[in-house]
Design a protein around this motif. Structure first.
Motif, mmCIF file in Angstrom:
data_model
loop_
_atom_site.group_PDB
_atom_site.id
_atom_site.type_symbol
_atom_site.label_atom_id
_atom_site.label_comp_id
_atom_site.label_asym_id
_atom_site.label_seq_id
_atom_site.Cartn_x
_atom_site.Cartn_y
_atom_site.Cartn_z
ATOM 1 N N SER A 86 41.299 42.117 -12.676
ATOM 2 C CA SER A 86 40.995 43.504 -12.320
ATOM 3 C C SER A 86 39.597 43.713 -11.727
ATOM 4 O O SER A 86 39.214 44.850 -11.453
ATOM 5 N N SER A 127 46.332 51.729 -9.472
ATOM 6 C CA SER A 127 44.879 51.949 -9.417
ATOM 7 C C SER A 127 44.479 52.805 -8.227
ATOM 8 O O SER A 127 45.089 52.732 -7.153
ATOM 9 N N SER A 128 43.405 53.571 -8.406
ATOM 10 C CA SER A 128 42.868 54.356 -7.286
ATOM 11 C C SER A 128 42.334 53.450 -6.184
ATOM 12 O O SER A 128 42.142 53.899 -5.050
ATOM 13 N N TYR A 151 42.452 42.761 -4.385
ATOM 14 C CA TYR A 151 42.880 43.422 -5.618
ATOM 15 C C TYR A 151 43.694 44.685 -5.296
ATOM 16 O O TYR A 151 44.775 44.909 -5.849
ATOM 17 N N ASN A 180 38.776 55.104 -11.878
ATOM 18 C CA ASN A 180 37.903 54.276 -12.734
ATOM 19 C C ASN A 180 37.771 54.890 -14.120
ATOM 20 O O ASN A 180 37.511 56.090 -14.233
ATOM 21 N N ARG A 186 33.930 48.363 -21.988
ATOM 22 C CA ARG A 186 34.079 47.910 -20.607
ATOM 23 C C ARG A 186 33.503 46.507 -20.452
ATOM 24 O O ARG A 186 32.497 46.152 -21.085
ATOM 25 N N LYS A 194 27.367 47.125 -16.536
ATOM 26 C CA LYS A 194 26.227 46.330 -16.084
ATOM 27 C C LYS A 194 24.956 47.185 -16.179
ATOM 28 O O LYS A 194 23.909 46.724 -16.633
ATOM 29 N N GLY A 213 24.171 46.392 -6.050
ATOM 30 C CA GLY A 213 24.538 46.493 -4.633
ATOM 31 C C GLY A 213 24.461 47.929 -4.152
ATOM 32 O O GLY A 213 23.432 48.588 -4.283
ATOM 33 N N ARG A 219 32.462 57.269 -7.203
ATOM 34 C CA ARG A 219 33.668 57.035 -7.999
ATOM 35 C C ARG A 219 33.943 58.237 -8.898
ATOM 36 O O ARG A 219 33.040 58.984 -9.277
ATOM 37 N N ARG A 280 29.964 44.408 -1.074
ATOM 38 C CA ARG A 280 31.303 43.846 -0.853
ATOM 39 C C ARG A 280 31.611 43.729 0.637
ATOM 40 O O ARG A 280 31.107 44.536 1.423
ATOM 41 N N GLU A 283 33.975 48.031 1.555
ATOM 42 C CA GLU A 283 33.680 48.924 0.418
ATOM 43 C C GLU A 283 34.651 50.109 0.403
ATOM 44 O O GLU A 283 35.143 50.540 1.453
HETATM 45 O O1 G4F Z 1 32.538 48.988 -11.367
HETATM 46 P P1 G4F Z 1 33.137 48.420 -10.140
HETATM 47 O O2 G4F Z 1 33.141 46.938 -10.047
HETATM 48 O O3 G4F Z 1 34.582 49.050 -10.047
HETATM 49 P P2 G4F Z 1 35.621 49.235 -8.848
HETATM 50 O O4 G4F Z 1 35.435 48.230 -7.795
HETATM 51 O O5 G4F Z 1 35.584 50.666 -8.423
HETATM 52 O O6 G4F Z 1 37.002 48.926 -9.567
HETATM 53 C C1 G4F Z 1 37.308 49.449 -10.843
HETATM 54 O O7 G4F Z 1 38.050 50.650 -10.695
HETATM 55 C C2 G4F Z 1 39.344 50.498 -10.099
HETATM 56 C C3 G4F Z 1 39.967 51.887 -10.031
HETATM 57 O O8 G4F Z 1 39.592 52.476 -8.821
HETATM 58 C C4 G4F Z 1 40.170 49.542 -10.933
HETATM 59 F F1 G4F Z 1 41.409 49.412 -10.405
HETATM 60 C C5 G4F Z 1 39.455 48.198 -10.967
HETATM 61 O O9 G4F Z 1 40.203 47.288 -11.768
HETATM 62 C C6 G4F Z 1 38.101 48.407 -11.605
HETATM 63 O O10 G4F Z 1 38.302 48.842 -12.925
HETATM 64 O O11 G4F Z 1 32.380 48.973 -8.850
HETATM 65 C C7 G4F Z 1 32.193 50.349 -8.623
HETATM 66 C C8 G4F Z 1 31.289 50.557 -7.428
HETATM 67 C C9 G4F Z 1 31.702 49.773 -6.179
HETATM 68 O O12 G4F Z 1 31.637 50.623 -5.075
HETATM 69 C C10 G4F Z 1 30.651 48.690 -6.039
HETATM 70 O O13 G4F Z 1 30.371 48.274 -4.706
HETATM 71 O O14 G4F Z 1 29.984 50.086 -7.755
HETATM 72 C C11 G4F Z 1 29.452 49.389 -6.646
HETATM 73 N N1 G4F Z 1 28.417 48.474 -7.105
HETATM 74 C C12 G4F Z 1 27.110 48.520 -6.722
HETATM 75 N N2 G4F Z 1 26.425 47.513 -7.299
HETATM 76 C C13 G4F Z 1 28.577 47.445 -7.953
HETATM 77 C C14 G4F Z 1 27.327 46.830 -8.080
HETATM 78 N N3 G4F Z 1 29.667 47.004 -8.633
HETATM 79 C C15 G4F Z 1 29.499 45.943 -9.460
HETATM 80 N N4 G4F Z 1 30.569 45.500 -10.169
HETATM 81 N N5 G4F Z 1 28.290 45.292 -9.591
HETATM 82 C C16 G4F Z 1 27.168 45.702 -8.927
HETATM 83 O O15 G4F Z 1 26.101 45.108 -9.053
#
Ligand code: G4F
Length: 335
Positions: A86, A127-128, A151, A180, A186, A194, A213, A219, A280, A283
């Motif tokens: 996920s 998922s969204s 994904y 989300n 989590r 994080k 990033g 979200r 990413r 994005e």
């Molecule tokens: O927390 P994320 O990794 O969640 P993401 O990609 O939105 O996905 C989550 O939600 C989905 C539902 O829409 C689920 F299906 C999926 O399984 C998961 O639970 O990232 C959220 C946002 C992204 O835009 C990412 O680019 O945060 C941004 N981001 C910025 N810096 C980062 C970081 N994400 C992560 N993981 N780590 C960073 O350092």
């Protein structure tokens, strides 16, 4: 007594759902990878407190025979298929395993149900992320999908499989399009945890910086504990259908950062470093859900909104980092 089978019971959502169903007097069964069963202290920390009340079965999304025999043995009344790879970022690193595991795993569970428990109601964790480069804001059940990650692609396929088993074979199969959803349980790889973990470490002098990033991504963040209730509600309706579950609000990663650091009395600008390695290849810029269908059909409402969620997670991590016992995050080592 109703019997529920949860794949991914050891994950964030699985743990909240198992607690919720136990309170409703369900007999709760869970599918867990053998490697996790062999290391319960580290891998099963989210469900350690309920291990004596649930039945666990060794199985893997990669093995149709394992899932088939679990479905045959348990003969569940309801099946919640939550297990998946996920983490969106990882899906770019290993597209093939994410796509294979997620799509095949869903197909295997659906097929096993059709063969051995056709009356079982089935929930798929869609998922969204499927909306990806969304055509409209907010997104609802009619918004076209434009996934932006392997994904997301795997979830669109799972969504279509679920709908097809409903239409072709009459299975009571529902897609929950969950936006989300977070909590103190989590995983540390997701941005919210994080951040709150880093805030706690910085607060306690265990760390000096946080590398992130894209702070501009937006979200719709809700609380996982509220969302598992919606999963159950979908399966209690007269007819199977697909539902968006969200808070209806959208906030940027930057807003989350500011609020979490502020809650700990810290100035985020002194600690956060933008690191291009966490960007990413493609994005998803903005997600915001319109959950009015679920609201109208079964009166589901999110209870915990953005500010409370950030505070809940930050507080839990600060307590954990200070060594205080926090049951919701029990025994997770500070990374
Ligand atoms: O927390 P994320 O990794 O969640 P993401 O990609 O939105 O996905 C989550 O939600 C989905 C539902 O829409 C689920 F299906 C999926 O399984 C998961 O639970 O990232 C959220 C946002 C992204 O835009 C990412 O680019 O945060 C941004 N981001 C910025 N810096 C980062 C970081 N994400 C992560 N993981 N780590 C960073 O350092």
């Amino acid at each position: 007594m109703k019997r529920a089978l949860i794949t991914g019971i050891d994950g964030q959502d699985g743990s909240y759902l198992a607690e919720f169903l136990l309170e409703k007097d369900y007999e709760v069964h869970g599918v867990i990878r053998r490697v996790a069963l062999e290391d319960p202290e580290h891998q099963l920390w989210r469900i350690k407190h309920i291990l004596g009340k649930i039945k666990v079965h060794a199985g893997s999304l990669e093995s149709y025979p394992s899932l088939f025999s679990i479905v045959e043995k348990v003969k569940p009344d309801e099946c919640y298929h939550l297990a998946a790879q996920s983490f969106v970022s990882y899906s770019f690193e290993d597209e093939f395993s994410t796509i294979n595991t997620n799509i095949n795993g869903t197909h295997y569970v659906l097929s096993a149900i059709k063969e051995r428990a056709p009356k079982c109601k089935f929930y798929f964790a869609a998922s969204s992320e499927m909306f990806g480069h969304a055509k409209e804001v907010p997104q609802n059940e009619d918004t076209p999908f434009h996934p932006r990650s392997p994904y997301g692609i795997s979830k669109v396929a799972g969504f279509d499989l679920t709908r097809n088993y409903r239409e072709a074979y009459g299975i009571f199969a529902c897609n929950g399009i969950l936006f989300n959803h977070e909590s103190p349980r989590r995983g540390f790889e997701f941005v919210t945890r994080k951040i709150t973990n880093a805030v706690a470490e910085i607060k306690h002098g265990l760390s000096k910086e946080l590398r992130l990033g894209n702070l501009d991504a937006k979200r719709d963040w809700g609380f996982a504990g509220d969302y598992v209730k919606a999963m159950w509600m979908m399966l209690q309706q007269d007819k199977p259908d697909d539902y968006v579950i969200a808070t209806g609000e959208t906030h940027s990663v930057g807003e989350f950062v500011e609020l979490a650091f502020g809650y700990a009395g810290l100035d985020w600008k002194k600690f956060v470093i933008i690191d291009k390695n966490f960007y990413r290849p493609a994005e998803v810029n903005i997600l915001q859900g319109d959950y009015s269908k679920a609201q109208n059909k079964f009166r589901w409402e999110p209870v915990v909104k953005f500010k409370k969620l950030v505070e809940m997670m930050t507080e839990a991590d600060i307590k954990r980092a200070s060594g205080k016992n926090n049951p919701s995050t029990c025994n997770v080592p500070v990374k």
